[in-house]
Design a protein around this motif. Structure first.
Motif, PDB file in Angstrom:
ATOM      1  N   PHE A 269       0.826  -1.208   0.000  1.00  0.00           N
ATOM      2  CA  PHE A 269       0.000   0.000   0.000  1.00  0.00           C
ATOM      3  C   PHE A 269       0.864   1.263   0.000  1.00  0.00           C
ATOM      4  O   PHE A 269       0.503   2.273  -0.605  1.00  0.00           O
ATOM      5  N   HIS A 270       1.993   1.198   0.665  1.00  0.00           N
ATOM      6  CA  HIS A 270       2.905   2.341   0.713  1.00  0.00           C
ATOM      7  C   HIS A 270       3.396   2.701  -0.691  1.00  0.00           C
ATOM      8  O   HIS A 270       3.347   3.873  -1.111  1.00  0.00           O
ATOM      9  N   PHE A 271       3.849   1.712  -1.434  1.00  0.00           N
ATOM     10  CA  PHE A 271       4.334   2.004  -2.784  1.00  0.00           C
ATOM     11  C   PHE A 271       3.181   2.328  -3.729  1.00  0.00           C
ATOM     12  O   PHE A 271       3.361   3.076  -4.699  1.00  0.00           O
ATOM     13  N   GLU A 272       1.999   1.776  -3.475  1.00  0.00           N
ATOM     14  CA  GLU A 272       0.824   2.201  -4.243  1.00  0.00           C
ATOM     15  C   GLU A 272       0.578   3.697  -4.046  1.00  0.00           C
ATOM     16  O   GLU A 272       0.218   4.405  -4.987  1.00  0.00           O
ATOM     17  N   ALA A 273       0.746   4.175  -2.817  1.00  0.00           N
ATOM     18  CA  ALA A 273       0.547   5.604  -2.538  1.00  0.00           C
ATOM     19  C   ALA A 273       1.540   6.442  -3.323  1.00  0.00           C
ATOM     20  O   ALA A 273       1.182   7.462  -3.928  1.00  0.00           O
ATOM     21  N   ILE A 274       2.800   6.018  -3.338  1.00  0.00           N
ATOM     22  CA  ILE A 274       3.805   6.735  -4.133  1.00  0.00           C
ATOM     23  C   ILE A 274       3.449   6.655  -5.608  1.00  0.00           C
ATOM     24  O   ILE A 274       3.535   7.649  -6.352  1.00  0.00           O
ATOM     25  N   GLY A 275       3.011   5.479  -6.059  1.00  0.00           N
ATOM     26  CA  GLY A 275       2.633   5.316  -7.462  1.00  0.00           C
ATOM     27  C   GLY A 275       1.482   6.220  -7.856  1.00  0.00           C
ATOM     28  O   GLY A 275       1.432   6.721  -8.991  1.00  0.00           O
ATOM     29  N   ALA A 276       0.532   6.454  -6.935  1.00  0.00           N
ATOM     30  CA  ALA A 276      -0.589   7.349  -7.235  1.00  0.00           C
ATOM     31  C   ALA A 276      -0.091   8.770  -7.472  1.00  0.00           C
ATOM     32  O   ALA A 276      -0.540   9.455  -8.403  1.00  0.00           O
ATOM     33  N   ILE A 277       0.826   9.235  -6.637  1.00  0.00           N
ATOM     34  CA  ILE A 277       1.373  10.591  -6.826  1.00  0.00           C
ATOM     35  C   ILE A 277       2.120  10.678  -8.151  1.00  0.00           C
ATOM     36  O   ILE A 277       1.985  11.654  -8.901  1.00  0.00           O
ATOM     37  N   VAL A 278       2.898   9.640  -8.469  1.00  0.00           N
ATOM     38  CA  VAL A 278       3.634   9.645  -9.742  1.00  0.00           C
ATOM     39  C   VAL A 278       2.662   9.676 -10.911  1.00  0.00           C
ATOM     40  O   VAL A 278       2.830  10.433 -11.873  1.00  0.00           O
ATOM     41  N   ARG A 279       1.624   8.879 -10.832  1.00  0.00           N
ATOM     42  CA  ARG A 279       0.678   8.787 -11.952  1.00  0.00           C
ATOM     43  C   ARG A 279      -0.006  10.116 -12.226  1.00  0.00           C
ATOM     44  O   ARG A 279      -0.173  10.516 -13.376  1.00  0.00           O
ATOM     45  N   TYR A 280      -0.412  10.793 -11.167  1.00  0.00           N
ATOM     46  CA  TYR A 280      -1.241  11.989 -11.356  1.00  0.00           C
ATOM     47  C   TYR A 280      -0.467  13.301 -11.304  1.00  0.00           C
ATOM     48  O   TYR A 280      -1.011  14.333 -11.685  1.00  0.00           O
ATOM     49  N   CYS A 281       0.775  13.273 -10.849  1.00  0.00           N
ATOM     50  CA  CYS A 281       1.488  14.542 -10.638  1.00  0.00           C
ATOM     51  C   CYS A 281       2.874  14.572 -11.260  1.00  0.00           C
ATOM     52  O   CYS A 281       3.642  15.505 -10.990  1.00  0.00           O
ATOM     53  N   SER A 282       3.225  13.581 -12.068  1.00  0.00           N
ATOM     54  CA  SER A 282       4.617  13.507 -12.528  1.00  0.00           C
ATOM     55  C   SER A 282       5.007  14.684 -13.410  1.00  0.00           C
ATOM     56  O   SER A 282       6.182  15.040 -13.488  1.00  0.00           O
ATOM     57  N   ASN A 283       4.040  15.292 -14.077  1.00  0.00           N
ATOM     58  CA  ASN A 283       4.370  16.421 -14.959  1.00  0.00           C
ATOM     59  C   ASN A 283       3.996  17.772 -14.364  1.00  0.00           C
ATOM     60  O   ASN A 283       4.018  18.792 -15.060  1.00  0.00           O
ATOM     61  N   ALA A 284       3.657  17.769 -13.060  1.00  0.00           N
ATOM     62  CA  ALA A 284       3.337  19.044 -12.407  1.00  0.00           C
ATOM     63  C   ALA A 284       4.626  19.847 -12.215  1.00  0.00           C
ATOM     64  O   ALA A 284       5.627  19.308 -11.723  1.00  0.00           O
TER      65      ALA A 284
END
Length: 959
Positions: free
Chosen positions: A611-626
């Protein structure tokens, strides 16, 4: 040799020290490459002079070594023949003479060996076991029976097959007579030693093992020797269901051999009433009475917990058979059942309250997840719900009287109210209670919402008092979450979030779990009940509070103890998507990176770090180009540390997230930091760990399109294709091989691929001749279509494929196309695969010289196949969830993890073919744009090769 064993023992001891275990495990991996490593481990296990913890560590290391190094995927030995022979020769005797904890590990190792060798390559084992049985020494006999059970128990979950039936018959023929004889011996020895506690304990354990083997031998079919001796066997079972001995009366907590034996008997009875009612039905009534007497005679002590659970499982099985269930169809009998069986086993005991207070995380896992399969409450609930299935109105009427009685008592006694709420939960839910939706179907004779409003809601918002009623209120929402409308959840969400501030561990964990499940919940149209807009106003404070709860204790073990909190963090981040940018994303990243740095020293809870890495993956998925956050620079240091130190548990997640970062990077080139990883992932080391292979393959597939120039310039295409070849040879890795190959095909023109393409086809065709799986044929067909579709500037296309195929063997393309490509393509389920096939077929029809001149019949087959795809468009299936990453080594989460990482190679890539919203329109345009000669050819072949329906469809496209 002795010095080497001492060194090995020191390494094993170091693996037990959290400060040194990682280096010791790395050193053990090197030792494992040396000859006769497995025999060295067995020597340590057999050495009584060694400390018991080192002997146990050696047994565990041996089991794990055998699991990964005994045979390959084809079943061939990976160890030298003399080492295999020595293992088989020594292992059984060593297990028999070992202490119980070591026996368990060696028994699992024997079971692993049996999976590949028993019985044909180890046909002497059963007779060897029979020859070792003792009629006077229970320790020896129990060791033999433990080995036998560890082998025979493998049959329990298997589907019937000819090979399995032959194996079972082999065992029955050599072991069956001795089994019947040992039942009599054990019965006589128990009677003879009824005042000798030590001997009695040993022979009761013998009877338990014989009962388990009775289950094993009967789990597939009823063997003749069991059928012939069924009556005397049932007499023994009856006797020991009623057996008592005052020697064990003083035990309070631990189950004695008597309770263990009775539990094993109930397991066997459950099997027979479920599977062999025609043969066993005549015995059911007497056994039901006997089991009822057992339930009526035991007390609330913990020693009886498993026995009560197993006995209730048997009664549940009886209630599942219609002709036996009718005995319960009586109000008076049901009242007695509720009063004598259900109520005593659903009422909170002091041991439950102690668990709630002293081991809250264990209480949660048992109660909330149902992980404690042998709990009294769960077994009683299952029995009651089975009765409810057949007699819904009557059971509801009877139980409701007790619910109302305990609700009245609950006005002054919170334990009574807990009983009332639990009884209501038991009868209100019908059918399966799913992890995704909770209770989907409700008993038509109760009103869940009214009950909540009248009896539960006040506890949800109450301050102070006992915590368990508040837990009951939250659990009520958790179970019946699907029954509440969006408007009702609008009123419940605030109190739920407020309970996250409770000082009680169980209360705030239940609140976090319920919130997470509600955020996951969707309606019949697939829309989330609580949307991003609903949760965004709370998100910042909610995340900070959840992180504070996770990080209350900063030791590695305690920090990762509560996976339910991290799961809630993950879900909030997935729901709010790029709304996390409004929640102080730098601070959130600080928390996630800090947690990574703490738990990487000693990963101990796979669910938490998933779940911890899923949380990091969610930020990467939605914010990587911010623009306001540079995720690569923030994550680079902790992630490369994980790779450099080979934190095995985390490596698969790191590569998945790195793959996401690559895929979402808008530049066409590889970010500078990633260049350092190319050589690392091409080295053999990372691929030796099975769990690394899927994410490594995805990572290479993602890096290839961005590093094509570097790969060609530095001659790295050949090492990449060597990895493809290695993965293609494995049964479990061929899909990963195609991930890499498809990326190569998408990224390089024909001129670069020319020296290798013939070899690639040879490897693929060779495996096609070895009875390949359907999934392999699907990937092969998809690979063909990818090559066929990449005509034009890439220089590939149908004729390129045919040229190289025919170079391998003249005439090979025709059977490949007709027996593999066309029938397999017809079964394509993924829309992207079907779209690619449409493009491939279309280009074949209008561009392929070989099909126009050589494969004229094939042209008609192709056109029919194309029209069939267009006529039957696929339905896009909904995903299993919103998760970002593929799960790594987490087999027991209990809910769907189905999101494919964004690192999949696009087929076809976006930059080559336009995004197509309507494939049929695209084909129409493609065919219309082809030159007149081809249109004429199409018309000519259509008249000769196509059926009338296909002609009409094609005519529509060519109008």
């Amino acid at each position: 040799m002795a010095a080497n064993l001492d060194h090995l023992a020191q390494l094993l001891q170091a693996t037990l020290d959290a400060r040194h275990h990682r280096k010791a495990e790395t050193a053990l991996k090197e030792e494992a490459k040396k000859p006769k490593y497995s025999l060295s481990l067995l020597s340590i296990v057999a050495n009584d002079a060694q400390p018991s913890n080192i002997r146990l560590a050696a047994a565990l290391a041996f089991k794990n070594f055998i699991r990964h190094n005994y045979v390959d995927e084809e079943g061939n030995y990976k160890l030298p023949p003399d080492e295999v022979a020595t293992i088989k020769q020594e292992l059984v005797g060593l297990m028999i003479s070992s202490p119980p904890t070591i026996q368990t590990q060696l028994g699992e190792a024997i079971s692993i060996i049996a999976d590949s060798d028993f019985w044909e390559r180890w046909d002497t084992l059963t007779q060897d076991l029979v020859s070792r049985l003792s009629t006077t020494d229970p320790k020896v006999t129990n060791g033999v029976l433990e080995v036998a059970h560890s082998i025979f128990a493998r049959w329990r979950p298997l589907f019937s097959s000819n090979a399995l039936n032959i194996e079972v018959n082999h065992v029955v023929n050599t072991f069956g007579d001795s089994f019947i004889q040992m039942l009599g011996v054990a019965d006589q020895q128990i009677e003879a030693n009824k005042t000798n506690e030590k001997a009695l304990k040993g022979w009761l354990e013998t009877m338990s093992l014989l009962t388990r083997i009775f289950f094993d031998l009967s789990c597939q079919d009823l063997p003749p020797i069991i059928e012939t001796n069924l009556q005397p066997i049932t007499m023994v079972l009856h006797k020991y269901l009623s057996y008592a001995n005052p020697l064990f009366d003083d035990e309070e907590d631990e189950a004695t051999p008597i309770e263990i034996l009775k539990s094993d008997i109930c397991d066997a009875l459950h099997l027979f009433v479920t599977k062999y009612d025609d043969d066993f039905g005549g015995y059911v009534q007497d056994f039901t009475s006997n089991v009822w007497n057992v339930l009526s005679s035991v007390g609330p002590q913990k020693r009886y917990d498993v026995l009560v659970s197993k006995a209730l499982h048997f009664l549940t099985a009886v209630a599942s058979v219609h002709r036996h269930a009718q005995v319960f169809n009586n109000e008076e009998i049901l009242g007695t059942i509720v009063e004598k069986v259900i109520l005593p086993n659903v009422t909170l005991r002091e041991s439950d309250i102690e668990l709630f207070e002293d081991e809250p995380i264990e209480f949660i896992r048992r109660d909330l997840e149902g992980s404690d399969t042998d709990s009294r409450r769960k077994a009683a609930t299952d029995f009651l719900r089975k009765l409810l299935d057949d007699f819904e109105a009557l059971v509801t009427q009877v139980v409701s009287k007790y619910i109302n009685h305990y609700l009245e008592m609950g006005k002054t006694d919170w334990k009574a109210k807990d009983t009332a709420v639990y009884l209501f939960l038991a009868i209100a839910a019908k059918g399966a209670v799913t992890a995704a939706q909770g209770v989907k179907t409700v008993n038509s004779f109760v009103n869940v919402i009214d009950f909540f409003q009248q009896h539960i809601a006040a506890d949800l918002v109450a301050t102070g008092g006992e915590p368990i009623p508040k837990v009951d209120a939250i659990k009520f929402l958790y179970n019946f979450r699907s029954q509440l409308s969006k408007e009702q959840w609008g009123g419940a969400i605030n109190p739920l979030i407020q309970n996250l501030a409770s000082p009680n561990y169980v209360v705030y964990t239940y609140a976090a779990t319920t919130l997470e499940r509600v955020l996951f919940l969707t309606d019949d149209q697939g829309q989330h009940i609580l949307s991003r807009a609903d949760i965004q106003p709370y998100a910042k404070d909610l995340l900070q509070h959840l992180f504070a709860l996770v990080e209350k204790d900063t030791s590695a073990a305690k920090l990762q103890e509560n996976e339910f909190l991290m799961r809630c963090i993950m879900r909030v981040l997935i729901v709010i998507k790029d709304g996390v940018l409004e929640c102080d994303i730098d601070n959130i990243l600080d928390h996630l990176i800090n947690i990574t740095n703490v738990i990487k020293e000693n990963p101990s809870n796979p669910r938490f770090y998933y779940f911890h890495f899923e949380a990091i993956g969610a930020i990467v998925r939605y914010c990587s180009n911010a623009p306001q956050v540079d995720l690569l620079s923030r994550l680079w240091a902790p992630f490369t540390y994980i790779l450099n130190e080979d934190v095995t548990e985390f490596v698969p997640y790191v590569f998945q997230i790195f793959t996401q970062l690559l895929d979402l990077n808008k530049s066409g080139s590889i970010p500078g930091d990633f260049k350092a990883l190319i050589d690392a992932v091409l080295a053999p080391g990372p691929w030796e760990t099975r769990g690394n292979i899927p994410p490594l393959a995805k990572f290479i597939a993602a890096i290839i399109p961005k590093a094509t120039e570097e790969i060609v310039k530095e001659n790295k295409l050949e090492p990449i294709l060597s990895i493809f070849q290695s993965l293609l040879n494995g049964k479990k890795t061929d899909q990963n091989a195609f991930d890499i190959l498809e990326s190569v095909i998408c990224s390089f023109p024909a001129s670069v691929l020319e020296p290798y393409f013939g070899t690639i086809l040879t490897l693929i065709f060779t495996k096609l001749q070895k009875n390949p799986s359907d999934s392999y044929k699907t990937r092969v067909a998809s690979f063909y279509h990818l090559v066929s579709a990449r005509s034009g500037e890439a220089g590939l296309g149908t004729d390129y494929f045919i040229k190289h195929a025919e170079t391998i063997q003249s005439g090979v393309f025709t059977p490949f196309y007709l027996q593999v490509v066309i029938p397999t393509t017809r079964e394509f389920a993924r829309p992207s695969d079907r779209k690619l096939a449409v493009i491939s077929y279309s280009k074949t029809l209008v561009e392929s010289k070989a099909f126009a001149e050589r494969y004229m019949k094939g042209w008609g087959f192709t056109c029919n196949a194309l029209l069939e795809l267009l006529k039957n468009p696929p339905k896009v299936s909904a995903g299993a969830g919103d998760e970002i990453l593929n799960e790594a080594d987490v087999d027991d989460i209990g809910f769907g993890i189905g999101f494919t990482p964004l690192s999949t190679c696009k087929r076809p890539p976006r930059d080559e073919f336009p995004e197509i919203t309507d494939v049929q329109q695209w084909v129409t345009g493609f065919l219309k744009a082809s030159d007149k000669a081809h249109n004429g050819l199409i018309t000519k072949y259509a008249s000769e090769r196509l059926n009338d329906e296909a002609k009409a469809v094609l005519a529509h496209y060519l109008m």
